[in-house]
Design an enzyme around this catalytic site. Structure first.
Site, PDB file in Angstrom:
ATOM      1  N   ARG A   1     -98.252  89.001  -5.541  1.00  0.00           N
ATOM      2  CA  ARG A   1     -98.530  89.412  -4.156  1.00  0.00           C
ATOM      3  C   ARG A   1     -99.395  88.384  -3.448  1.00  0.00           C
ATOM      4  NH1 ARG A   1     -99.224  95.896  -5.171  1.00  0.00           N
ATOM      5  NH2 ARG A   1     -97.006  96.286  -5.060  1.00  0.00           N
TER       6      ARG A   1
ATOM      7  N   ASP B   1    -107.780  97.376 -17.297  1.00  0.00           N
ATOM      8  CA  ASP B   1    -107.489  95.982 -16.934  1.00  0.00           C
ATOM      9  C   ASP B   1    -107.888  95.623 -15.504  1.00  0.00           C
ATOM     10  OD1 ASP B   1    -105.600  97.431 -15.580  1.00  0.00           O
ATOM     11  OD2 ASP B   1    -103.863  96.606 -16.609  1.00  0.00           O
ATOM     12  N   HIS B   2    -108.126  96.625 -14.653  1.00  0.00           N
ATOM     13  CA  HIS B   2    -108.404  96.326 -13.245  1.00  0.00           C
ATOM     14  C   HIS B   2    -109.901  96.101 -12.978  1.00  0.00           C
ATOM     15  CE1 HIS B   2    -104.305  97.285 -12.350  1.00  0.00           C
ATOM     16  NE2 HIS B   2    -104.492  97.256 -11.055  1.00  0.00           N
TER      17      HIS B   2
ATOM     18  N   SER C   1     -99.850 101.415   0.913  1.00  0.00           N
ATOM     19  CA  SER C   1     -99.770 101.610  -0.540  1.00  0.00           C
ATOM     20  C   SER C   1     -99.513 103.071  -0.885  1.00  0.00           C
ATOM     21  CB  SER C   1    -101.073 101.172  -1.192  1.00  0.00           C
ATOM     22  OG  SER C   1    -102.050 102.154  -0.989  1.00  0.00           O
TER      23      SER C   1
ATOM     24  N   ASP D   1     -99.043 102.637 -11.701  1.00  0.00           N
ATOM     25  CA  ASP D   1     -99.212 101.284 -11.179  1.00  0.00           C
ATOM     26  C   ASP D   1     -97.844 100.810 -10.695  1.00  0.00           C
ATOM     27  OD1 ASP D   1    -101.280  98.801 -11.304  1.00  0.00           O
ATOM     28  OD2 ASP D   1     -99.201  98.144 -11.499  1.00  0.00           O
TER      29      ASP D   1
ATOM     30  N   ARG E   1    -101.547 104.804  -2.521  1.00  0.00           N
ATOM     31  CA  ARG E   1    -102.895 105.303  -2.787  1.00  0.00           C
ATOM     32  C   ARG E   1    -103.028 106.820  -2.561  1.00  0.00           C
ATOM     33  NH1 ARG E   1    -106.361 101.448   0.586  1.00  0.00           N
ATOM     34  NH2 ARG E   1    -105.185 100.050  -0.758  1.00  0.00           N
TER      35      ARG E   1
END
Ligand code: F3S
Length: 644
Positions: free
Chosen positions: A381, A64-65, A535, A119, A537
């Site tokens: 966001r 989806d990203h 984040s 996510d 990440r």
């Protein structure tokens, strides 16, 4: 003893630890989900564990990203994800099927189950009564391999909803109100549990809007009880058998409480550039702030009712000439339903621009607003630059408020639109799961396709007993994961290609760093306070590991980045005396003798600065389990050793 809902689910899944707030616990994970931007790495890590089939009840891989295919990289990733899923017992949600959280809520989430997703908005499934949490890809890989998920036992915050929402006031306004009260830091180390009479009047998709944006509170997760509304939703999805009633005990206790009165709640809006910068829309309405873009969609607000309400507002109206209205339905289910019932025609007739069912503008994948534009979005966001336009001003609001801005051309209270279109859940949802591919019946026949963008996963080696390495970089305070591992359209498609992505490590701080670190072979980084903020990440730990960084010595860490360093076998050390930071220069040779013995003996470790001929003391603050992970060279090696 009476228990709240969070305690009940954790207790039912507890593998080890004591359920005392702040203490480390381990829980069993029932379901996992990944999206493509984090999933490629999670599956490479899962493959490296050598477990043939996932051990969870259900694992789903979504795309989806990175759905834009302007080069081969994203398409390569999609083929890898599809084949690796088929081989290892994972369901694959094809590109076009929708946003992971929306689809998972519709088709897979179950009350009382634990869900771990790579996510941060995985808590969306809390609207269904799942205990749903976001984590790094490696944690998801471990969970798929049957390992427990480790976290600190959260505090539980009770948010009591009183009364009932007024027309034109929406679930989004509730979570914006909670953000106004608790702020973006207010949920850290906490689960937000919703109770009270107001809960019954909210449908599951409305609840999911609220739990989705609990991520913006920094919360571990958010959760609603499973009740009559849950049963109705599951029935309409053709999943009545998945229903199980679930609620806190009547006399359950909580660590903190907040009361929201829905009867008096007004439409809210989060102003630039933080989701907690919330005011009532009517405070801005009198200023008539002109709007250039409106975006409806994302995992927060693109359910069937959201899109139907947008269509009702747009029916017979025209999008304001100065506004670009972009719409991305959250799932194929929603998309197909509004196409078949004619609502999509009303949306298009009004002048909206239609996007595919994916994250799209939410992560700056297309539809960047014009310079200096005001963009009103139904998303979650609004950080500076996230839209793709550095000087855009992004506001977050309900679909109703977005619809008002789209037709009026300025930020307006949706009450200005007149009569409220009452829209209910559909009689039945359109169920067609053909875009979800079941795992292969004969996994041995499946060949995992690895295009040139899929590179083998680099795995760390066990930590040597003597660490002698030069300082490859010295940085100051507040280094973010963006400094360490930048994102953006150039770098994001390289997430399954560590050799390529590692060329971007720290380049914004020091363009020579990647080449220097590689040439040194092994090295140490020195930093200041709050190192690794931002984040979750994991590439910000993985890529430096690939470049040979063995240890990081700083004044203090951001929590998640420190956890990621441990996961990838980089030793996270902290100065005991902060003044020692000033005595070290880039290029100095650092040495730690008897590393294993020193780590196990206590928290303090003596470090030599060979170049300067001095010594200083650092602390590691690692638990016994974390020490074993570091010594093994990371969580992947440790998990293999545990032979789960
Ligand atoms: Fe996607 Fe944005 Fe949600 S990137 S998963 S729609 S927060």
């Amino acid at each position: 003893m009476a228990k709240n809902l969070t305690q009940k689910i954790i207790e039912a899944h507890l593998v080890s630890g004591e359920m005392v707030a702040g203490k480390e616990i381990a829980i069993r994970i029932d379901q996992t989900l990944t999206q493509d931007a984090t999933g490629t790495m999670a599956y490479l890590q899962f493959e490296a564990m050598g477990v043939p089939q996932v051990k969870t009840e259900l694992s789903v891989s979504y795309v989806d990203h990175n759905t834009l295919q302007s080069g081969f990289e994203n398409a390569d990733d999609h083929r890898f994800l599809q084949t690796v899923a088929a081989k290892h017992g994972i369901h694959f949600s094809r590109p076009g099927n929708g946003i992971c959280h929306q689809v998972h809520l519709e088709r897979f989430a179950k009350p009382g189950k634990t869900l771990l997703g790579s996510d941060s908005h995985t808590p969306t499934a809390g609207g269904m009564g799942s205990l749903a949490m976001g984590a790094g890809g490696l944690d998801i890989a471990v969970a798929m391999a049957g390992g427990a998920f480790y976290l600190n036992m959260p505090k539980v915050v009770k948010v009591e909803l009183k009364g009932k929402l007024k027309p034109w006031t929406a679930a989004k306004d509730i979570i914006l109100e909670v953000l106004r009260h608790l702020t973006v830091k207010g949920g850290v180390g906490r689960v937000i549990e919703y109770t009270g009479e107001g809960v019954a009047s909210l449908s599951v998709p409305e609840r999911a809007t609220i739990t989705n944006m609990g991520a913006e509170l920094g919360a571990t997760t958010s959760i609603f009880p499973s009740d009559e509304a849950t049963r109705i939703y599951l029935e309409k999805q053709g999943r009545g058998e998945d229903f199980a009633p679930l609620a806190a005990d009547a006399d359950a206790t909580y660590d903190e409480e907040l009361i929201i009165d829905l009867n008096t709640l007004e439409p809210n809006i989060a102003q630039p550039h933080s989701p907690d910068n919330v005011v009532a829309v009517k405070e801005l309405a009198s200023k008539r702030i002109p709007v250039q873009q409106v975006a409806v969609g994302s995992c927060t607000n693109s359910s069937y009712v959201d899109l139907m309400r947008l269509a009702e507002v747009l029916k017979g109206r025209t999008v304001h000439p100065n506004v670009s209205l972009v719409v991305s339905p959250g799932s194929k289910q929603v998309f197909e339903m509004i196409a078949r019932n004619g609502a999509l025609a009303d949306i298009l007739a009004a002048g909206a621009r239609l996007l595919e069912s994916a994250c799209g503008p939410c992560i700056g994948m297309g539809q960047a607003p014009s310079s200096g534009a005001v963009s009103v979005r139904s998303f979650n966001r609004n950080f500076e630059g996230r839209s793709g336009t550095a000087d855009a001003s992004v506001y977050l609001a309900s679909v109703e408020t977005c619809a008002a801005a789209a037709v009026l051309g300025y930020i307006a209270d949706p009450n200005e639109l007149g009569e409220f279109p009452a829209i209910d859940l559909p009689e039945k949802y359109l169920v067609d799961d053909r875009l979800v591919l079941a795992p292969a019946e004969n996994p041995a026949d499946v060949e995992v396709v690895r295009g040139p963008n899929i590179k083998p996963l680099p795995v760390n080696t066990a930590l040597a007993d003597v660490l002698t390495a030069p300082v490859s970089l010295k940085v100051g305070d507040n280094i973010t994961t963006d400094h360490i591992m930048p994102a953006g359209a150039k770098v994001l498609p390289l997430r399954s290609n560590i050799p390529a992505i590692s060329e971007h490590v720290y380049v914004r701080v020091d363009p020579q760093f990647p080449a220097r670190a590689k040439e040194l072979g092994k090295s140490v980084i020195i930093g200041g306070h709050n190192y690794g903020q931002g984040s979750s990440r994991e590439h910000a730990a993985l890529a430096p590991m690939y470049l040979g960084v063995k240890a990081v010595i700083v004044k203090s860490y951001a929590r998640i980045h420190r956890a990621n360093l441990i996961n990838f076998g980089l030793l996270p050390l902290t100065f005991v005396n902060e003044n020692d930071y000033d005595t070290i220069a880039q290029g100095d040779e650092i040495a730690i003798d008897n590393l294993t013995e020193q780590i196990k003996a206590g928290n303090e470790i003596t470090v030599k600065n060979v170049t300067k001929g001095t010594t200083f003391t650092v602390t590691h603050d690692l638990t016994g389990r974390q020490i074993d992970i570091i010594l093994a060279g990371g969580l992947l090696n440790y998990t293999k050793q545990q032979a789960i």
